[in-house]
Design an enzyme around this catalytic site. Structure first.
Site, PDB file in Angstrom:
ATOM      1  N   CYS A   1       0.828  -1.208   0.000  1.00  0.00           N
ATOM      2  CA  CYS A   1       0.000   0.000   0.000  1.00  0.00           C
ATOM      3  C   CYS A   1       0.866   1.263   0.000  1.00  0.00           C
ATOM      4  O   CYS A   1       1.505   1.563  -0.984  1.00  0.00           O
ATOM      5  CB  CYS A   1      -0.975  -0.056   1.179  1.00  0.00           C
ATOM      6  SG  CYS A   1      -2.338   1.115   1.047  1.00  0.00           S
TER       7      CYS A   1
ATOM      8  N   HIS B   1      -3.492  -5.782   1.245  1.00  0.00           N
ATOM      9  CA  HIS B   1      -2.776  -5.892   2.521  1.00  0.00           C
ATOM     10  C   HIS B   1      -2.686  -7.335   2.995  1.00  0.00           C
ATOM     11  O   HIS B   1      -3.546  -7.779   3.766  1.00  0.00           O
ATOM     12  CB  HIS B   1      -3.505  -5.069   3.588  1.00  0.00           C
ATOM     13  CG  HIS B   1      -3.347  -3.599   3.418  1.00  0.00           C
ATOM     14  ND1 HIS B   1      -2.375  -2.878   4.086  1.00  0.00           N
ATOM     15  CD2 HIS B   1      -4.023  -2.714   2.665  1.00  0.00           C
ATOM     16  CE1 HIS B   1      -2.468  -1.598   3.738  1.00  0.00           C
ATOM     17  NE2 HIS B   1      -3.460  -1.464   2.877  1.00  0.00           N
TER      18      HIS B   1
ATOM     19  N   GLU C   1      -0.871  -8.472   5.242  1.00  0.00           N
ATOM     20  CA  GLU C   1      -0.696  -8.522   6.707  1.00  0.00           C
ATOM     21  C   GLU C   1      -2.029  -8.447   7.446  1.00  0.00           C
ATOM     22  O   GLU C   1      -2.088  -8.747   8.637  1.00  0.00           O
ATOM     23  CB  GLU C   1       0.252  -7.395   7.161  1.00  0.00           C
ATOM     24  CG  GLU C   1      -0.367  -6.019   7.317  1.00  0.00           C
ATOM     25  CD  GLU C   1      -0.586  -5.279   5.998  1.00  0.00           C
ATOM     26  OE1 GLU C   1      -0.580  -5.919   4.929  1.00  0.00           O
ATOM     27  OE2 GLU C   1      -0.772  -4.037   6.036  1.00  0.00           O
TER      28      GLU C   1
END
Lengths: 216, 70
Positions: free
Chosen positions: A84, A184, A186
């Site tokens: 990002c 994302h 994560e």
């Protein structure tokens, strides 16, 4: 193996990235003023709003002292993952081609997207399944590149959340050791939040580092 | 420095403004683009192009124009 996660003023996904990386290895935070990468095997440039995203997303972070070390690390073949805002920073710093523009609909977008892994021959995707379900959350995610690039991830048909050129969600540099993506991974490492598909990216990195796969 | 989106790159901000103006009764508006203005004092104006190239604009997606006032 050890991951280093960079923290700029305004970064907000550093702890999630650290926790995700810690599921497959060691992970520690690296401060933006610190030139010492502390011997990490891979660097993660996480999401957020580094330096307030003033001027353009990622434009000021690229001049942080730690980024000089990251550029050097990348030149030597070190693995760098930009997520990002991290993707935006890597583009601004010239480690990745192209640029990220404001979404075609001008709105912040936050949703789960389906991704097609179109290149498994990278240190970041070698253990990935053919498709991933991972969230995006951004306003400046419309990828643009005037020249052909090495695409690794595409939004599945109908899932392009931002008007990105050719449904591009993630690209690698020519050498294959620097990877940037808008989604994302994560945030997709625990079934509690709906998907664990993001782990495959971190596991790929661990596998690549442990096997010391030479970067092309 | 005036910094504009490069021609040919989709400028949704300009499009949104272009759609909003007729809604207020301002007709006959076309080619709206929204960019940035950076004002600064500088001792050596010859540094300005490099400033634009390296930080103030992203030459891949933006054009810049330098306007000097004594």
């Amino acid at each position: 193996m050890k991951f280093g996660v960079i923290r700029f003023p305004g970064t907000c996904d550093d702890v999630d990235a650290q926790l995700a990386a810690a599921r497959v290895g060691e992970a520690e935070l690296l401060w933006h003023r610190d030139r010492d990468l502390k011997g990490v095997d891979a660097v993660i440039v996480p999401g957020g709003f580094s330096y307030g995203d003033y001027l353009r997303a990622g434009a000021i972070a690229r001049f942080a002292p730690v980024m000089e070390s990251v550029v050097e690390f990348a030149r030597e073949g070190g693995l760098v993952l930009g997520i990002c805002n991290g993707f935006q920073i890597l583009c601004e710093s010239g480690l990745l081609p192209g640029a990220l523009l404001v979404n075609n609909h001008l709105k912040f977008v936050f949703r789960q997207v389906q991704l097609d892994v179109v290149d498994h021959n990278t240190p970041f995707t070698r253990t990935c399944p053919p498709t991933l379900s991972i969230p995006v959350k951004h306003t400046t995610g419309r990828y643009y590149a005037p020249e052909p690039v090495q695409v690794v991830l595409r939004y599945a048909p109908g899932h392009n959340p931002n008007g990105s050129q050719d449904d591009i969600a993630g690209v690698v540099n020519n050498a294959g050791n620097v990877f940037g993506l808008m989604p994302h991974p994560e945030h997709a490492v625990d079934a509690l939040t709906g998907s664990t598909d993001g782990l495959a990216i971190f596991e790929s990195i661990r596998a690549a580092v442990s096997e010391r796969i030479p970067v092309a | 420095m005036l910094i504009r989106p490069k021609a040919g790159i989709l400028d949704p901000q300009g499009q949104a403004v272009q759609r909003a103006l007729p809604a207020l009764g301002f007709d006959g508006v076309a080619n709206v683009h929204v960019g940035r203005l950076v004002e600064l004092d500088v001792e050596d104006p010859e540094q300005l192009p490099a400033m634009c190239e390296r930080l103030l604009a992203n030459p891949l997606i933006e054009d810049y124009e330098i306007i000097e006032q004594a």
